[in-house]
Design an enzyme around this catalytic site. Sequence first.
Site, mmCIF file in Angstrom:
data_model
loop_
_atom_site.group_PDB
_atom_site.id
_atom_site.type_symbol
_atom_site.label_atom_id
_atom_site.label_comp_id
_atom_site.label_asym_id
_atom_site.label_seq_id
_atom_site.Cartn_x
_atom_site.Cartn_y
_atom_site.Cartn_z
ATOM 1 N N GLU A 40 -4.043 -5.909 -5.044
ATOM 2 C CA GLU A 40 -4.828 -4.739 -5.464
ATOM 3 C C GLU A 40 -4.286 -4.229 -6.795
ATOM 4 O O GLU A 40 -3.185 -3.689 -6.866
ATOM 5 C CB GLU A 40 -4.746 -3.639 -4.398
ATOM 6 C CG GLU A 40 -5.484 -2.373 -4.800
ATOM 7 C CD GLU A 40 -5.270 -1.209 -3.817
ATOM 8 O OE1 GLU A 40 -4.924 -1.462 -2.648
ATOM 9 O OE2 GLU A 40 -5.421 -0.054 -4.246
ATOM 10 N N ARG A 44 -5.224 2.220 -13.016
ATOM 11 C CA ARG A 44 -4.472 3.370 -13.530
ATOM 12 C C ARG A 44 -3.978 3.131 -14.933
ATOM 13 O O ARG A 44 -3.420 4.029 -15.550
ATOM 14 C CB ARG A 44 -3.252 3.629 -12.642
ATOM 15 C CG ARG A 44 -3.592 4.103 -11.265
ATOM 16 C CD ARG A 44 -2.307 4.393 -10.527
ATOM 17 N NE ARG A 44 -2.570 4.906 -9.203
ATOM 18 C CZ ARG A 44 -1.741 5.716 -8.561
ATOM 19 N NH1 ARG A 44 -0.614 6.090 -9.118
ATOM 20 N NH2 ARG A 44 -2.042 6.133 -7.356
ATOM 21 N N THR A 67 -8.105 2.254 -6.989
ATOM 22 C CA THR A 67 -8.336 3.477 -7.786
ATOM 23 C C THR A 67 -9.726 3.486 -8.412
ATOM 24 O O THR A 67 -9.925 4.066 -9.486
ATOM 25 C CB THR A 67 -7.255 3.671 -8.887
ATOM 26 O OG1 THR A 67 -6.054 3.023 -8.515
ATOM 27 C CG2 THR A 67 -6.977 5.149 -9.091
ATOM 28 N N LYS A 127 -9.205 2.616 4.230
ATOM 29 C CA LYS A 127 -7.821 2.839 3.833
ATOM 30 C C LYS A 127 -7.456 4.249 4.323
ATOM 31 O O LYS A 127 -8.217 5.189 4.085
ATOM 32 C CB LYS A 127 -7.771 2.754 2.309
ATOM 33 C CG LYS A 127 -6.561 3.322 1.637
ATOM 34 C CD LYS A 127 -6.651 3.002 0.142
ATOM 35 C CE LYS A 127 -5.599 3.749 -0.634
ATOM 36 N NZ LYS A 127 -5.410 3.171 -1.980
HETATM 37 O O1 LIG Z 1 -4.140 4.275 -6.983
HETATM 38 C C1 LIG Z 1 -4.734 4.428 -5.923
HETATM 39 O O2 LIG Z 1 -5.955 4.369 -5.810
HETATM 40 C C2 LIG Z 1 -4.016 4.657 -4.705
HETATM 41 O O3 LIG Z 1 -4.617 4.598 -3.697
HETATM 42 C C3 LIG Z 1 -2.608 4.949 -4.730
HETATM 43 C C4 LIG Z 1 -1.786 3.936 -4.009
HETATM 44 O O4 LIG Z 1 -2.401 3.483 -2.873
HETATM 45 C C5 LIG Z 1 -0.497 4.534 -3.695
HETATM 46 O O5 LIG Z 1 0.077 4.893 -4.904
HETATM 47 C C6 LIG Z 1 0.385 3.595 -2.930
HETATM 48 O O6 LIG Z 1 1.640 3.705 -3.435
HETATM 49 P P1 LIG Z 1 2.987 3.895 -2.642
HETATM 50 O O7 LIG Z 1 2.960 5.164 -1.919
HETATM 51 O O8 LIG Z 1 3.943 3.888 -3.779
HETATM 52 O O9 LIG Z 1 3.145 2.688 -1.778
#
Ligand SMILES: O=C(O)C(=O)C[C@H](O)[C@H](O)COP(=O)(O)O
Length: 202
Positions: A40, A44, A67, A127
């Site tokens: 994925e 960003r 995202t 999700k």
């Molecule tokens: O960018 C997005 O659309 C997201 O959904 C964010 C990510 O899923 C989280 O940043 C997961 O990151 P961790 O918590 O570091 O494992």
Amino acid sequence: MNIETIMRTSAVIPVLVIDDAAIARPLAEALVAGGLRVLEVTLRTPAALDAIREMKQVPGAIVGAGTVVSTDQFEQVMDAGGEFIVSPGLTEGLGRVIVDSGVPFLPGIATAGDIMRGYDLGLRYFKFFPAETSGGLKALKALAAPFHEARFCPTGGITEASAPEWLAFEKVLCVGGSWVTPSGAAMPDVEAKARAAAGLRA
Ligand SMILES: O=C(O)C(=O)C[C@H](O)[C@H](O)COP(=O)(O)O
């Protein structure tokens, strides 16, 4: 390929933030070599769409975008060859466009109302985001109870240590997380972390 197949491919979906498309291919090679085929790439960073194009060249990789919050982004991901879409939330407008396209879609949910909006669109795979701060596994179990067909990929705050507990819940098909690719990690380390993550589901 449908979203259920994608979710069942590996125990962990690495959530990737890529600043430089030049590292995308070696990164994907390391992750796939370690046993994580579903990748994925979050939108960003400006490099994300080029990163998707690069990663698609790697045999065995199943490359999608995370995202995704607008139809413009959805179209850009399709142009780049993205194979699935992950969103942090679920709106009726964007959800309808993606569902009608037939592209595998994993939208974020955190409430019963979110899941019901997904059901209205015919969706059953979600999700759970942000997983830990939305109440963790206890919250997901309570939320999942009235929706017997729904299956989940919790993401947000999950670690190598906490992932097994999430994966033990039968309605969790995989978890997402960024721990597999700590920033600055060398590729052999990424491959080792990917191998450990791929082995988390018995
Ligand atoms: O960018 C997005 O659309 C997201 O959904 C964010 C990510 O899923 C989280 O940043 C997961 O990151 P961790 O918590 O570091 O494992």
